[in-house]
Structures are given as C-alpha cells and as structure tokens.
Design a protein around this motif. Structure first.
Motif, mmCIF file in Angstrom:
data_model
loop_
_atom_site.group_PDB
_atom_site.id
_atom_site.type_symbol
_atom_site.label_atom_id
_atom_site.label_comp_id
_atom_site.label_asym_id
_atom_site.label_seq_id
_atom_site.Cartn_x
_atom_site.Cartn_y
_atom_site.Cartn_z
ATOM 1 N N THR A 202 0.841 -1.194 0.000
ATOM 2 C CA THR A 202 0.000 0.000 0.000
ATOM 3 C C THR A 202 0.877 1.244 0.000
ATOM 4 O OG1 THR A 202 -0.106 0.070 2.429
ATOM 5 C CG2 THR A 202 -1.834 -1.153 1.276
ATOM 6 N N LEU A 203 0.364 2.293 -0.603
ATOM 7 C CA LEU A 203 1.026 3.601 -0.577
ATOM 8 C C LEU A 203 -0.063 4.667 -0.607
ATOM 9 C CD1 LEU A 203 3.899 5.000 -0.703
ATOM 10 C CD2 LEU A 203 3.353 5.432 -3.099
ATOM 11 N N ALA A 204 -0.078 5.506 0.403
ATOM 12 C CA ALA A 204 -1.054 6.597 0.474
ATOM 13 C C ALA A 204 -0.310 7.923 0.429
ATOM 14 C CB ALA A 204 -1.868 6.496 1.760
ATOM 15 N N THR A 205 -0.970 8.930 -0.120
ATOM 16 C CA THR A 205 -0.402 10.274 -0.169
ATOM 17 C C THR A 205 -1.295 11.224 0.611
ATOM 18 O OG1 THR A 205 0.561 9.873 -2.354
ATOM 19 C CG2 THR A 205 0.337 12.162 -1.658
ATOM 20 N N ALA A 206 -0.698 11.989 1.517
ATOM 21 C CA ALA A 206 -1.448 12.934 2.347
ATOM 22 C C ALA A 206 -0.918 14.337 2.131
ATOM 23 C CB ALA A 206 -1.338 12.559 3.823
ATOM 24 N N LEU A 207 -1.836 15.254 1.854
ATOM 25 C CA LEU A 207 -1.499 16.659 1.654
ATOM 26 C C LEU A 207 -1.854 17.493 2.877
ATOM 27 C CD1 LEU A 207 -0.352 18.350 -0.743
ATOM 28 C CD2 LEU A 207 -2.691 18.839 -1.397
ATOM 29 N N ASP A 208 -2.265 16.835 3.931
ATOM 30 C CA ASP A 208 -2.671 17.490 5.164
ATOM 31 C C ASP A 208 -1.459 18.076 5.878
ATOM 32 O OD1 ASP A 208 -3.242 17.694 8.081
ATOM 33 O OD2 ASP A 208 -5.211 16.978 7.475
ATOM 34 N N HIS A 209 -1.465 19.397 6.080
ATOM 35 C CA HIS A 209 -0.297 20.082 6.638
ATOM 36 C C HIS A 209 0.031 19.576 8.038
ATOM 37 C CE1 HIS A 209 2.691 23.172 7.175
ATOM 38 N NE2 HIS A 209 2.052 23.689 8.205
ATOM 39 N N GLU A 210 -0.986 19.400 8.882
ATOM 40 C CA GLU A 210 -0.744 18.938 10.242
ATOM 41 C C GLU A 210 -0.171 17.524 10.247
ATOM 42 O OE1 GLU A 210 -0.932 20.761 12.962
ATOM 43 O OE2 GLU A 210 -1.469 22.459 11.670
ATOM 44 N N LEU A 211 -0.668 16.676 9.378
ATOM 45 C CA LEU A 211 -0.164 15.309 9.301
ATOM 46 C C LEU A 211 1.279 15.287 8.806
ATOM 47 C CD1 LEU A 211 -0.873 12.330 9.691
ATOM 48 C CD2 LEU A 211 -1.593 12.275 7.294
ATOM 49 N N VAL A 212 1.580 16.119 7.816
ATOM 50 C CA VAL A 212 2.953 16.203 7.317
ATOM 51 C C VAL A 212 3.906 16.639 8.429
ATOM 52 C CG1 VAL A 212 4.500 17.414 5.721
ATOM 53 C CG2 VAL A 212 2.283 16.606 4.917
ATOM 54 N N LEU A 213 3.470 17.596 9.244
ATOM 55 C CA LEU A 213 4.298 18.041 10.364
ATOM 56 C C LEU A 213 4.549 16.914 11.360
ATOM 57 C CD1 LEU A 213 2.959 21.648 11.123
ATOM 58 C CD2 LEU A 213 5.068 20.992 9.950
ATOM 59 N N LYS A 214 3.561 16.061 11.580
ATOM 60 C CA LYS A 214 3.738 14.935 12.494
ATOM 61 C C LYS A 214 4.763 13.947 11.935
ATOM 62 C CE LYS A 214 -0.830 15.210 14.651
ATOM 63 N NZ LYS A 214 -2.155 14.560 14.829
ATOM 64 N N PHE A 215 4.683 13.696 10.634
ATOM 65 C CA PHE A 215 5.678 12.829 10.007
ATOM 66 C C PHE A 215 7.068 13.473 10.076
ATOM 67 C CE2 PHE A 215 2.202 10.409 8.045
ATOM 68 C CZ PHE A 215 2.733 9.123 8.067
ATOM 69 N N ALA A 216 7.136 14.784 9.866
ATOM 70 C CA ALA A 216 8.421 15.485 9.939
ATOM 71 C C ALA A 216 9.001 15.407 11.348
ATOM 72 C CB ALA A 216 8.251 16.934 9.507
ATOM 73 N N SER A 217 8.147 15.511 12.355
ATOM 74 C CA SER A 217 8.603 15.392 13.743
ATOM 75 C C SER A 217 9.147 13.996 14.016
ATOM 76 C CB SER A 217 7.457 15.713 14.704
ATOM 77 O OG SER A 217 7.045 17.059 14.572
ATOM 78 N N GLU A 218 8.454 12.978 13.503
ATOM 79 C CA GLU A 218 8.939 11.597 13.648
ATOM 80 C C GLU A 218 10.279 11.432 12.948
ATOM 81 O OE1 GLU A 218 9.169 7.328 14.163
ATOM 82 O OE2 GLU A 218 8.350 9.031 15.285
ATOM 83 N N PHE A 219 10.407 12.036 11.780
ATOM 84 C CA PHE A 219 11.667 11.952 11.039
ATOM 85 C C PHE A 219 12.803 12.570 11.852
ATOM 86 C CE2 PHE A 219 14.961 13.188 8.117
ATOM 87 C CZ PHE A 219 14.993 12.169 7.175
ATOM 88 N N MET A 220 12.572 13.751 12.407
ATOM 89 C CA MET A 220 13.621 14.430 13.167
ATOM 90 C C MET A 220 13.971 13.649 14.430
ATOM 91 S SD MET A 220 14.680 16.851 11.387
ATOM 92 C CE MET A 220 15.804 17.488 12.633
ATOM 93 N N GLU A 221 12.984 13.000 15.050
ATOM 94 C CA GLU A 221 13.268 12.183 16.235
ATOM 95 C C GLU A 221 14.210 11.040 15.858
ATOM 96 O OE1 GLU A 221 13.380 9.187 19.048
ATOM 97 O OE2 GLU A 221 12.279 8.860 17.173
ATOM 98 N N LEU A 222 13.949 10.402 14.715
ATOM 99 C CA LEU A 222 14.823 9.331 14.250
ATOM 100 C C LEU A 222 16.196 9.866 13.856
ATOM 101 C CD1 LEU A 222 12.272 7.414 11.980
ATOM 102 C CD2 LEU A 222 13.240 6.563 14.124
ATOM 103 N N TYR A 223 16.174 10.997 13.161
ATOM 104 C CA TYR A 223 17.419 11.573 12.646
ATOM 105 C C TYR A 223 18.369 11.982 13.783
ATOM 106 C CZ TYR A 223 20.463 14.508 9.760
ATOM 107 O OH TYR A 223 21.544 15.065 9.121
ATOM 108 N N ASN A 224 17.796 12.480 14.859
ATOM 109 C CA ASN A 224 18.598 12.961 15.988
ATOM 110 C C ASN A 224 18.839 11.898 17.056
ATOM 111 O OD1 ASN A 224 18.952 15.675 15.098
ATOM 112 N ND2 ASN A 224 16.825 16.095 15.660
ATOM 113 N N ARG A 225 18.365 10.685 16.807
ATOM 114 C CA ARG A 225 18.556 9.621 17.787
ATOM 115 C C ARG A 225 20.043 9.265 17.870
ATOM 116 N NH1 ARG A 225 14.773 4.436 17.238
ATOM 117 N NH2 ARG A 225 13.240 6.099 17.649
ATOM 118 N N PRO A 226 20.584 9.149 19.082
ATOM 119 C CA PRO A 226 22.009 8.790 19.224
ATOM 120 C C PRO A 226 22.307 7.430 18.602
ATOM 121 C CG PRO A 226 21.109 9.571 21.296
ATOM 122 C CD PRO A 226 19.939 9.395 20.370
ATOM 123 N N THR A 227 23.443 7.311 17.974
ATOM 124 C CA THR A 227 23.826 6.048 17.341
ATOM 125 C C THR A 227 24.559 5.158 18.324
ATOM 126 O OG1 THR A 227 25.842 7.120 16.525
ATOM 127 C CG2 THR A 227 23.964 7.030 15.030
#
Length: 251
Positions: A226-251
């Motif tokens: 499955t692949l869904a596309t969301a244009l919802d600004h608030e939802l995109v921000l939540k995904f971006a926050s999750e991305f930054m949490e992963l990106y900044n996680r200590p290795t």
C-alpha cells in the motif's frame, strides 16, 4: 490570460472568495493547486452559438501523480473554480476541465532507465521528481537502484535530501553507495532481539507525505503493498517530527 495567471487567480479565489470558504479542507486544496500546472488545449470544433470563428478549448489541470487521488476527490470544486475563473475570448470558449497526470521530463542530469514501473514504484518516483526543495525519506529497507538514481539526480540539482534506513545486511550495499555519493544518511541500529526502525514514508517539500507498507526494494514490487499520499499540513508536520526524532537519535 496566461497559464500562470489563471492558476494564481484560482488560488486567490479559494483564499478570499467567501463562497469558497465553506469547502472542506480548503487549505489542502490550495496547497495542491500550488503544485499544479495548467494547459489550455484548443479544439477543432467551432462554438455554434458563440462569436464568429470562436472554438472550444479544454482546461487541463496537470497534477503530480501522487496527488491525483486528492484532485479527483475535489473534482467538483476544481470544476467550479475553473468555470468561475475562465475568461472567454473572441477565439476560445471553455468546453470542460480535465484532470491529468503531470508529465515530468527527465533533464540531462537525470538518469534514464529502460524499465517498466509498477504502480507504487512509479508513484514514488514521480513524487521524487516533483520535489523542488526537500526530500526526507525514512525507509526500513532500501535497495532499489532505480529510486536511488532518482534521488541522486535530485541531489545533483541541490535539493535538501535526507535518508534514514535500518541497519540491515540487505541495506549494506545501498548504505555504502549513499555514503560514497555524499548523501545525508542516518542508519538506525536494531535494539533488543527483533526491534528495528520499520517506518516507510517520504516527505516532499514539507507539502505532502507518501507513506504505507512499501519498502524501496525490488522485491516490494512483487508484493501486495500500500502507498497513500497525504497533503494534510498537520499530518505532514507529524511525520516530519517523527523523522527528526529518528534523525537525531544517538547512534
């Protein structure tokens, strides 16, 4: 009216005309129109009740492939907008509006491949090609060479690209390639016995996110995914926050 002026007028009407303020998710529609291209397609048939020698024309809204579903959802609203904004001339009158996929031509910097895309892979690739500024991808498994080449083409154009992958044996060759080509890549190590980063999403320009079960691997093209596309600004921000949490996680 030029294509740019026509599209800009549609957006301004959506923003400020009170009759359109009742549209549900109006902000999403505005964000989508910001990524649309307009074509005026003349027809051979003359308008039999119009001005002398006046012909019909079709207004095409060329929408990025990942956003086609959203455009179809708002087809009635878009049709109303086109009819409201359209300016008839001595030469042309509006026949109807059509929603079509946006064709993105490969530039010389982009690598061309003689492959047949399945539906999900093609949607991911069109999303990457649609990007103008930012691509943030968190994908557990990444070994798809075709998608990699599309990312590389965008990197060479100067886009901000970040890639997060899980530390897997099957990702080693791609991780080596990403590092060699100086991608901004983050590898998430497994924890516990079976726990791993299992996300599969890609953010485009902070405007929309493609997410689902689809990993960026050749074998995923043979699965039921499955692949869904969301244009919802608030939802995109939540995904971006999750991305930054992963990106900044200590290795």
């Amino acid at each position: 009216m030029t294509r740019t002026a026509f599209l800009k007028t549609m957006i301004e009407v959506l923003k400020y005309d009170t009759s359109y303020k009742k549209i549900r998710d109006r902000d999403q529609l505005i964000r989508m129109l910001d990524r649309v291209r307009v074509n005026f397609v003349p027809q051979y048939e003359f308008v039999n009740h119009g001005r002398p020698y006046q012909r019909w024309e079709i207004v095409e809204l060329r929408v990025p492939v990942p956003l086609l579903g959203i455009a179809e959802k708002y087809k009635n609203e878009l049709d109303s907008l086109v009819n409201f904004v359209y300016e008839e001339t001595d030469d042309y009158a509006l026949d109807h509006m059509e929603i079509k996929p946006q064709v993105i031509d490969n530039s010389e910097e982009e690598t061309e491949y003689n492959v047949v895309f399945n539906e999900i892979q093609d949607t991911v690739i069109q999303g990457i090609r649609d990007a103008r500024f930012v691509i943030w991808a968190a994908v557990a498994w990444f070994s798809n060479e075709t998608i990699y080449q599309e990312l590389l083409a965008k990197k060479n154009q100067g886009l901000n690209i970040r890639v997060i992958v899980s530390e897997e044996d099957s990702n080693k060759a791609m991780i080596t390639k990403l590092k060699k080509d100086r991608f901004n890549v983050k590898i998430i190590s497994k924890w516990g016995k079976f726990n791993r980063m299992h996300d599969k999403f890609c953010i485009i320009d902070m405007d929309y996110v493609m997410h689902g079960s689809y990993n960026w691997t050749p074998t995923a093209n043979c699965n039921e995914e499955t692949l869904a596309t969301a244009l919802d600004h608030e939802l995109v921000l939540k995904f971006a926050s999750e991305f930054m949490e992963l990106y900044n996680r200590p290795t």
